[in-house]
Write a protein that holds these residues in place. Sequence first.
Motif, mmCIF file in Angstrom:
data_model
loop_
_atom_site.group_PDB
_atom_site.id
_atom_site.type_symbol
_atom_site.label_atom_id
_atom_site.label_comp_id
_atom_site.label_asym_id
_atom_site.label_seq_id
_atom_site.Cartn_x
_atom_site.Cartn_y
_atom_site.Cartn_z
ATOM 1 N N CYS A 40 -7.246 0.743 5.657
ATOM 2 C CA CYS A 40 -7.910 -0.512 6.022
ATOM 3 C C CYS A 40 -8.562 -1.145 4.794
ATOM 4 N N ALA A 41 -9.217 -0.318 3.968
ATOM 5 C CA ALA A 41 -9.870 -0.826 2.767
ATOM 6 C C ALA A 41 -8.857 -1.369 1.772
ATOM 7 N N ALA A 42 -7.690 -0.709 1.679
ATOM 8 C CA ALA A 42 -6.666 -1.126 0.718
ATOM 9 C C ALA A 42 -6.031 -2.459 1.090
ATOM 10 N N SER A 43 -6.224 -2.886 2.334
ATOM 11 C CA SER A 43 -5.647 -4.162 2.761
ATOM 12 C C SER A 43 -6.652 -5.304 2.686
ATOM 13 N N ASP A 44 -7.855 -5.033 2.207
ATOM 14 C CA ASP A 44 -8.861 -6.083 2.072
ATOM 15 C C ASP A 44 -8.391 -7.161 1.097
ATOM 16 N N GLY A 45 -8.689 -8.386 1.423
ATOM 17 C CA GLY A 45 -8.426 -9.484 0.507
ATOM 18 C C GLY A 45 -7.028 -10.069 0.562
ATOM 19 N N VAL A 46 -6.200 -9.590 1.486
ATOM 20 C CA VAL A 46 -4.849 -10.139 1.606
ATOM 21 C C VAL A 46 -4.593 -10.552 3.049
ATOM 22 N N LEU A 104 -7.901 8.780 5.903
ATOM 23 C CA LEU A 104 -6.766 7.984 5.453
ATOM 24 C C LEU A 104 -6.753 6.643 6.170
ATOM 25 N N TYR A 105 -7.060 6.635 7.438
ATOM 26 C CA TYR A 105 -7.110 5.382 8.200
ATOM 27 C C TYR A 105 -8.072 4.399 7.539
ATOM 28 N N GLU A 106 -9.256 4.889 7.185
ATOM 29 C CA GLU A 106 -10.252 4.028 6.556
ATOM 30 C C GLU A 106 -9.780 3.538 5.193
ATOM 31 N N ARG A 107 -9.103 4.394 4.443
ATOM 32 C CA ARG A 107 -8.599 3.991 3.131
ATOM 33 C C ARG A 107 -7.518 2.935 3.258
ATOM 34 N N VAL A 146 0.866 -1.183 0.000
ATOM 35 C CA VAL A 146 0.000 0.000 0.000
ATOM 36 C C VAL A 146 0.897 1.225 0.000
ATOM 37 N N ASP A 147 0.867 1.965 -1.088
ATOM 38 C CA ASP A 147 1.768 3.099 -1.295
ATOM 39 C C ASP A 147 1.074 4.402 -0.904
ATOM 40 N N THR A 148 1.585 5.058 0.139
ATOM 41 C CA THR A 148 1.023 6.340 0.565
ATOM 42 C C THR A 148 1.950 7.509 0.263
ATOM 43 N N ASP A 149 3.099 7.201 -0.327
ATOM 44 C CA ASP A 149 4.114 8.224 -0.587
ATOM 45 C C ASP A 149 3.742 9.029 -1.838
ATOM 46 N N PRO A 150 3.676 10.368 -1.743
ATOM 47 C CA PRO A 150 3.369 11.186 -2.924
ATOM 48 C C PRO A 150 4.332 10.956 -4.081
ATOM 49 N N GLN A 151 5.554 10.516 -3.806
ATOM 50 C CA GLN A 151 6.508 10.242 -4.876
ATOM 51 C C GLN A 151 6.162 8.971 -5.645
ATOM 52 N N ARG A 152 5.318 8.140 -5.076
ATOM 53 C CA ARG A 152 4.810 6.926 -5.731
ATOM 54 C C ARG A 152 5.924 5.981 -6.188
ATOM 55 N N SER A 153 6.968 5.883 -5.408
ATOM 56 C CA SER A 153 8.086 5.014 -5.786
ATOM 57 C C SER A 153 7.647 3.556 -5.905
ATOM 58 N N PRO A 170 0.705 -7.095 -5.943
ATOM 59 C CA PRO A 170 -0.184 -5.934 -6.055
ATOM 60 C C PRO A 170 0.352 -4.712 -5.313
ATOM 61 N N VAL A 171 0.257 -3.563 -5.955
ATOM 62 C CA VAL A 171 0.595 -2.280 -5.328
ATOM 63 C C VAL A 171 -0.635 -1.392 -5.421
ATOM 64 N N ARG A 172 -1.118 -0.940 -4.281
ATOM 65 C CA ARG A 172 -2.338 -0.136 -4.220
ATOM 66 C C ARG A 172 -1.978 1.247 -3.683
ATOM 67 N N HIS A 173 -2.157 2.268 -4.518
ATOM 68 C CA HIS A 173 -1.829 3.616 -4.066
ATOM 69 C C HIS A 173 -3.026 4.242 -3.371
ATOM 70 N N VAL A 174 -2.771 4.851 -2.222
ATOM 71 C CA VAL A 174 -3.807 5.552 -1.458
ATOM 72 C C VAL A 174 -3.552 7.035 -1.581
ATOM 73 N N ASN A 175 -4.507 7.756 -2.139
ATOM 74 C CA ASN A 175 -4.349 9.195 -2.331
ATOM 75 C C ASN A 175 -4.212 9.917 -1.004
ATOM 76 N N ASP A 176 -3.570 11.082 -1.060
ATOM 77 C CA ASP A 176 -3.341 11.862 0.156
ATOM 78 C C ASP A 176 -4.658 12.175 0.863
ATOM 79 N N ALA A 177 -4.688 11.948 2.133
ATOM 80 C CA ALA A 177 -5.831 12.295 2.981
ATOM 81 C C ALA A 177 -5.317 12.319 4.399
ATOM 82 N N GLU A 178 -6.085 12.872 5.299
ATOM 83 C CA GLU A 178 -5.632 12.964 6.677
ATOM 84 C C GLU A 178 -6.627 12.317 7.627
#
Length: 211
Positions: free
Chosen positions: A76-82, A71-74, A37-44, A59-67
């Motif tokens: 958690c959602a991005a980790s579904d299924g693994v 962001l916490y909810e995103r 789960v990639d939260t870095d704005p540089q998207r490395s 799989p790499v899932r990018h989570v857009n900037d939020a606070e």
Amino acid sequence: MPLRAGIISAKGGSGKSTLAVNLARAIQLDGKEVAVVDTDPQRSATEWGTRQPEGYVLPVRHVNDAEGDSLYERLCAASDGVDVAVIDGSAKLDGATGAIVRASHAVLIPVQPTPMDSWGIRSVVKVVKDTGTRAGLVVSRQIVGTNLAGEVADGIEGYDLPIFDARTSQRVAYAESMFEGKTVLDVPGAKKAAREIQDIATELAQLLEAE
């Protein structure tokens, strides 16, 4: 419920994204379903994901900037299924850092073998301790044949967090494999780097599973 491991550093160049994708691959090769789960704005990590060769799927899932809670909810959602999600945190400490730490069952803090880097982790350690999240420190990108890593390890003992025995070193294999969309675990001739990652993954698993 999936386990989430956050990789967080207070500054760029600590090898955070490299550590995140390599650890994720090690966990995947251990038979678990994994996502980065990639939260870095540089998207490395996201860029690395686009370079993966055919038939190589991490799989790499990018989570857009939020606070805050958003962001916490995103996360958690991005980790579904693994089984395990490895969160590549932003190098910039801001309001999002607390959400990443709270969403993580354990946090790994890479520290380069320089005095300035060891001093700079204070802010990350404070966030970790304020949330009560399990965390460990790992010396990253040590220069083979020098004593700096040992000196830095001695210097970070005062943070009252476990220091991993395993470390990463400055090795060309890390950069080359990242450029190719792979990890050192998949590159012939990168046995020393692969062993470093496998050893860190073992200690991370122990941290994640701790009571």
